[in-house]
Design an enzyme around this catalytic site. Sequence first.
Site, PDB file in Angstrom:
ATOM      1  CD  GLU A 128      49.647  41.557  44.682  1.00 33.07           C
ATOM      2  OE1 GLU A 128      49.933  42.701  44.028  1.00 33.07           O
ATOM      3  OE2 GLU A 128      48.803  40.802  44.035  1.00 33.07           O
ATOM      4  CG  ASN A 171      45.318  38.524  49.973  1.00 34.91           C
ATOM      5  OD1 ASN A 171      45.054  37.628  50.134  1.00 34.91           O
ATOM      6  ND2 ASN A 171      45.049  39.180  48.765  1.00 34.91           N
ATOM      7  CG  HIS A 208      46.313  34.561  41.289  1.00 36.62           C
ATOM      8  ND1 HIS A 208      44.869  34.532  40.857  1.00 36.62           N
ATOM      9  CD2 HIS A 208      46.574  35.561  42.098  1.00 36.62           C
ATOM     10  CE1 HIS A 208      44.361  35.622  41.426  1.00 36.62           C
ATOM     11  NE2 HIS A 208      45.267  36.289  42.140  1.00 36.62           N
ATOM     12  CD  GLU A 236      43.598  37.993  44.867  1.00 37.66           C
ATOM     13  OE1 GLU A 236      44.241  38.048  43.981  1.00 37.66           O
ATOM     14  OE2 GLU A 236      43.657  38.950  45.831  1.00 37.66           O
ATOM     15  CG  ASP A 238      43.126  32.704  39.052  1.00 37.34           C
ATOM     16  OD1 ASP A 238      44.057  32.524  39.539  1.00 37.34           O
ATOM     17  OD2 ASP A 238      42.773  33.755  38.348  1.00 37.34           O
TER      18      ASP A 238
HETATM   19  C1  XIL Z   1      42.770  42.026  39.331  1.00 36.61           C
HETATM   20  C2  XIL Z   1      41.500  42.066  39.031  1.00 36.61           C
HETATM   21  O1  XIL Z   1      40.833  40.730  38.830  1.00 36.61           O
HETATM   22  C3  XIL Z   1      41.405  43.154  37.778  1.00 36.61           C
HETATM   23  O2  XIL Z   1      40.083  43.019  37.305  1.00 36.61           O
HETATM   24  C4  XIL Z   1      42.020  44.209  37.684  1.00 36.61           C
HETATM   25  O3  XIL Z   1      42.182  44.711  36.366  1.00 36.61           O
HETATM   26  C5  XIL Z   1      43.556  43.972  38.423  1.00 36.61           C
HETATM   27  O4  XIL Z   1      43.476  43.466  39.643  1.00 36.61           O
HETATM   28  N1  XIL Z   1      46.168  40.229  42.935  1.00 36.61           N
HETATM   29  C6  XIL Z   1      45.289  40.902  43.710  1.00 36.61           C
HETATM   30  C7  XIL Z   1      43.641  41.284  42.929  1.00 36.61           C
HETATM   31  O5  XIL Z   1      45.032  41.071  44.875  1.00 36.61           O
HETATM   32  O6  XIL Z   1      43.359  42.487  43.453  1.00 36.61           O
HETATM   33  C8  XIL Z   1      44.036  41.519  41.286  1.00 36.61           C
HETATM   34  O7  XIL Z   1      42.773  41.659  40.895  1.00 36.61           O
HETATM   35  C9  XIL Z   1      44.575  40.216  41.043  1.00 36.61           C
HETATM   36  C10 XIL Z   1      46.064  39.880  41.524  1.00 36.61           C
END
Ligand code: XIL
Length: 300
Positions: A128, A171, A208, A236, A238
């Site tokens: 990020e 990422n 996401h 990641e 969802d």
């Molecule tokens: C999130 C986790 O799922 C949570 O448990 C934590 O509180 C915050 O981080 N981008 C990422 C992940 O790269 O590491 C993040 O994960 C979600 C967004």
Amino acid sequence: ASTLGAQAAQSGRYFGTAVAAGRLGDSTYSTLLNREFNSVTPENEMKWDTTEPSRGSFNFGPGDQIANRAQSRGQRLRGHTLVWHSQLPGWVSSIRDANTLRGVMNNHITSVMNHYKGKVFAWDVVNEAFADGGSGQHRASVFQNLLGDGFIEQAFRTARSADPAAKLCYNDYSIENWSDAKTQGVYRMVRDFKARGVPIDCVGFQAHFGTGGPPASFQTTLSNFAALGVDVQITELDIAQASPTAYANTVRACLNVARCNGITVWGIRDSDSWRASENPLLFDRSGNKKPAYNAALTAM
Ligand code: XIL
């Protein structure tokens, strides 16, 4: 095949999930984890605030719990993440001197990668680093502010020396839509790295998504990045409300790109999700398969 991991393996891919060490004692959770997934990503356990909570003192306990379990079950392990502005301990964010921060960053990368050498197949070296919105530039962070644009290159070069066998990924989120300035900014960085021989092997698309799922251009984005000579992974995934069509479209986008070599969902049951109120995952709170599960499975 009858599980996500086995089905993905038929095309040489993996299907993984984020894992939280604190849930491993839950038998519904661990049964699904063992049965369905052939890759894992620690959800929080390899982040800087856990692995180096104070300078030079490393804590690998929670990460090791996940890593050793994955290894004993033949699951792959993605390392997440070495350099990120978030979940960063205060002792790092309050550094004010560039040489100090450079040494601290390089030591963190080297120490964590050395510890997990031979266990982690791919690392999110930098997470990020790009800003949201139209700038296409890096976001502000202690790394950017003190070390400048070169901090990402520095991190990847350090990572390559620390573990030459690990795949090194950049990422990020909101880089799925091809025409977005943020996507273009990351694309230009990867193109520049490949042109100058800066070591980078893969790009992770967090994915996401909102209720509609991936943007129509997602597959184009994956194949355009792949054409630069990197692997691409969905890291990641969802989707708010977990529409089966939205999941199927996401999985198809990956399967249609030869260098898209794996998909990771960000948790197992809806109740495990960081977006739990949006019910974004493939299993319900009781651990039953949701319609999105079958959509994802049959899309592979
Ligand atoms: C999130 C986790 O799922 C949570 O448990 C934590 O509180 C915050 O981080 N981008 C990422 C992940 O790269 O590491 C993040 O994960 C979600 C967004």
